[in-house]
Design a protein around this motif. Structure first.
Motif, PDB file in Angstrom:
ATOM      1  N   ASP A  30       0.895  -1.404   0.000  1.00 56.45           N
ATOM      2  CA  ASP A  30       0.011  -0.035   0.025  1.00 56.45           C
ATOM      3  C   ASP A  30       1.026   1.270  -0.280  1.00 56.45           C
ATOM      4  OD1 ASP A  30      -2.889   1.019   0.750  1.00 56.45           O
ATOM      5  OD2 ASP A  30      -1.682   2.208   2.133  1.00 56.45           O
ATOM      6  N   GLU A  31       0.503   2.375  -0.528  1.00 53.24           N
ATOM      7  CA  GLU A  31       1.191   3.440  -0.621  1.00 53.24           C
ATOM      8  C   GLU A  31       1.637   4.008   0.792  1.00 53.24           C
ATOM      9  OE1 GLU A  31       2.409   5.371  -3.292  1.00 53.24           O
ATOM     10  OE2 GLU A  31       1.592   3.896  -4.674  1.00 53.24           O
ATOM     11  N   VAL A  51       9.819   2.552   9.299  1.00 55.42           N
ATOM     12  CA  VAL A  51       9.659   3.376   7.955  1.00 55.42           C
ATOM     13  C   VAL A  51       8.318   3.384   7.355  1.00 55.42           C
ATOM     14  CG1 VAL A  51      12.274   3.154   7.251  1.00 55.42           C
ATOM     15  CG2 VAL A  51      10.820   1.685   6.614  1.00 55.42           C
ATOM     16  N   LYS A  52       7.797   4.475   6.703  1.00 53.74           N
ATOM     17  CA  LYS A  52       6.553   4.704   6.528  1.00 53.74           C
ATOM     18  C   LYS A  52       6.440   5.216   5.124  1.00 53.74           C
ATOM     19  CE  LYS A  52       4.901   6.145  11.167  1.00 53.74           C
ATOM     20  NZ  LYS A  52       4.436   7.097  12.016  1.00 53.74           N
ATOM     21  N   GLY A  53       5.654   4.271   4.260  1.00 58.61           N
ATOM     22  CA  GLY A  53       5.615   5.020   3.084  1.00 58.61           C
ATOM     23  C   GLY A  53       6.288   4.081   1.886  1.00 58.61           C
ATOM     24  N   LYS A  54       6.009   4.125   0.626  1.00 59.33           N
ATOM     25  CA  LYS A  54       6.621   3.271  -0.321  1.00 59.33           C
ATOM     26  C   LYS A  54       8.253   3.787  -0.626  1.00 59.33           C
ATOM     27  CE  LYS A  54       3.574   0.920  -3.278  1.00 59.33           C
ATOM     28  NZ  LYS A  54       2.884   0.727  -4.548  1.00 59.33           N
ATOM     29  N   GLN A  55       8.425   5.134  -0.441  1.00 66.98           N
ATOM     30  CA  GLN A  55       9.544   5.843  -0.954  1.00 66.98           C
ATOM     31  C   GLN A  55      10.362   5.325   0.123  1.00 66.98           C
ATOM     32  OE1 GLN A  55      10.557   7.474  -3.993  1.00 66.98           O
ATOM     33  NE2 GLN A  55      12.487   6.874  -2.957  1.00 66.98           N
ATOM     34  N   SER A  56      10.181   5.412   1.467  1.00 65.68           N
ATOM     35  CA  SER A  56      10.934   5.014   2.600  1.00 65.68           C
ATOM     36  C   SER A  56      11.327   3.473   2.268  1.00 65.68           C
ATOM     37  CB  SER A  56      10.377   5.412   3.889  1.00 65.68           C
ATOM     38  OG  SER A  56      10.282   6.675   3.960  1.00 65.68           O
ATOM     39  N   GLU A 110      -5.831  -6.901  -0.574  1.00 59.30           N
ATOM     40  CA  GLU A 110      -4.594  -7.339  -1.365  1.00 59.30           C
ATOM     41  C   GLU A 110      -3.200  -6.547  -1.506  1.00 59.30           C
ATOM     42  OE1 GLU A 110      -5.718  -9.278  -5.328  1.00 59.30           O
ATOM     43  OE2 GLU A 110      -7.778  -9.530  -4.456  1.00 59.30           O
ATOM     44  N   LYS A 111      -3.124  -5.629  -0.441  1.00 59.94           N
ATOM     45  CA  LYS A 111      -1.919  -4.924  -0.359  1.00 59.94           C
ATOM     46  C   LYS A 111      -1.075  -5.166   1.007  1.00 59.94           C
ATOM     47  CE  LYS A 111      -1.701  -2.781  -4.589  1.00 59.94           C
ATOM     48  NZ  LYS A 111      -0.718  -3.272  -5.580  1.00 59.94           N
ATOM     49  N   ILE A 112      -0.168  -5.191   1.041  1.00 60.50           N
ATOM     50  CA  ILE A 112       0.522  -5.226   2.358  1.00 60.50           C
ATOM     51  C   ILE A 112       0.599  -3.728   2.906  1.00 60.50           C
ATOM     52  CG2 ILE A 112       2.902  -5.612   3.539  1.00 60.50           C
ATOM     53  CD1 ILE A 112       3.623  -7.390   1.233  1.00 60.50           C
ATOM     54  N   VAL A 113      -0.021  -3.664   4.207  1.00 57.56           N
ATOM     55  CA  VAL A 113      -0.121  -2.333   4.841  1.00 57.56           C
ATOM     56  C   VAL A 113       0.807  -2.341   6.064  1.00 57.56           C
ATOM     57  CG1 VAL A 113      -2.574  -2.174   4.262  1.00 57.56           C
ATOM     58  CG2 VAL A 113      -2.118  -3.230   6.476  1.00 57.56           C
ATOM     59  N   PHE A 114       1.302  -3.322   6.533  1.00 57.00           N
ATOM     60  CA  PHE A 114       2.183  -3.424   7.637  1.00 57.00           C
ATOM     61  C   PHE A 114       3.128  -4.555   7.482  1.00 57.00           C
ATOM     62  CE2 PHE A 114       4.018  -3.579  12.069  1.00 57.00           C
ATOM     63  CZ  PHE A 114       4.072  -2.432  12.151  1.00 57.00           C
ATOM     64  N   SER A 115       4.165  -4.546   8.017  1.00 63.65           N
ATOM     65  CA  SER A 115       5.255  -5.698   8.129  1.00 63.65           C
ATOM     66  C   SER A 115       6.314  -5.299   9.306  1.00 63.65           C
ATOM     67  CB  SER A 115       6.240  -5.977   6.724  1.00 63.65           C
ATOM     68  OG  SER A 115       6.666  -4.701   6.154  1.00 63.65           O
TER      69      SER A 115
END
Length: 120
Positions: A30-31, A51-56, A110-115
């Motif tokens: 997820d974004e 870290v938060k967000g795809k860019q990170s 269908e998106k990873i929101v936290f790992s």
């Protein structure tokens, strides 16, 4: 979402990671996804391990792939339900001791929101 779909996401995750394919890996997230890692906490203390967000996520993994070109994960166990996948794997890097790792992927729509990564 079914556990079967979440297992499929986990398999795609390992394929992308082991091929060091950042675009494919990030497409699973997820974004606004968040990722926690003890290694991140050590290498970048200002993040407190998160870290938060795809860019990170991109920046974190790109650095890892550049610094550790032989980095691979060998799956030992995957367990899924409708909300998450619990993954166990062995982290291998040439010249380093293998490390046993557990990671949980929380998945929504269908998106990873936290790992979150767990290891010694």
């Amino acid at each position: 979402m079914t556990s079967t779909k979440n297992l499929s996401i986990a398999h795609k995750w390992f394929e992308a990671f082991n091929n060091h394919n950042l675009d494919q890996l990030l497409s699973l997230y997820d974004e606004d996804a968040e990722h926690f890692s003890p290694k991140l906490k050590i290498k970048k203390p200002e993040t407190n391990g998160l870290v938060k967000g795809k860019q990170s996520l991109h920046d974190w993994w790109q650095e890892a792939f550049e610094q550790l070109p032989t980095l691979q994960y060998k799956v030992t166990s995957l367990t899924a339900n409708e909300n998450r996948v619990f993954m166990e794997y062995v982290r291998t890097v040439q010249g380093e001791n293998d490390m046993l790792v557990a990671e949980v992927l929380e998945i929504k729509e269908e998106k990873i929101v936290f790992s979150r990564v767990y290891h010694e």
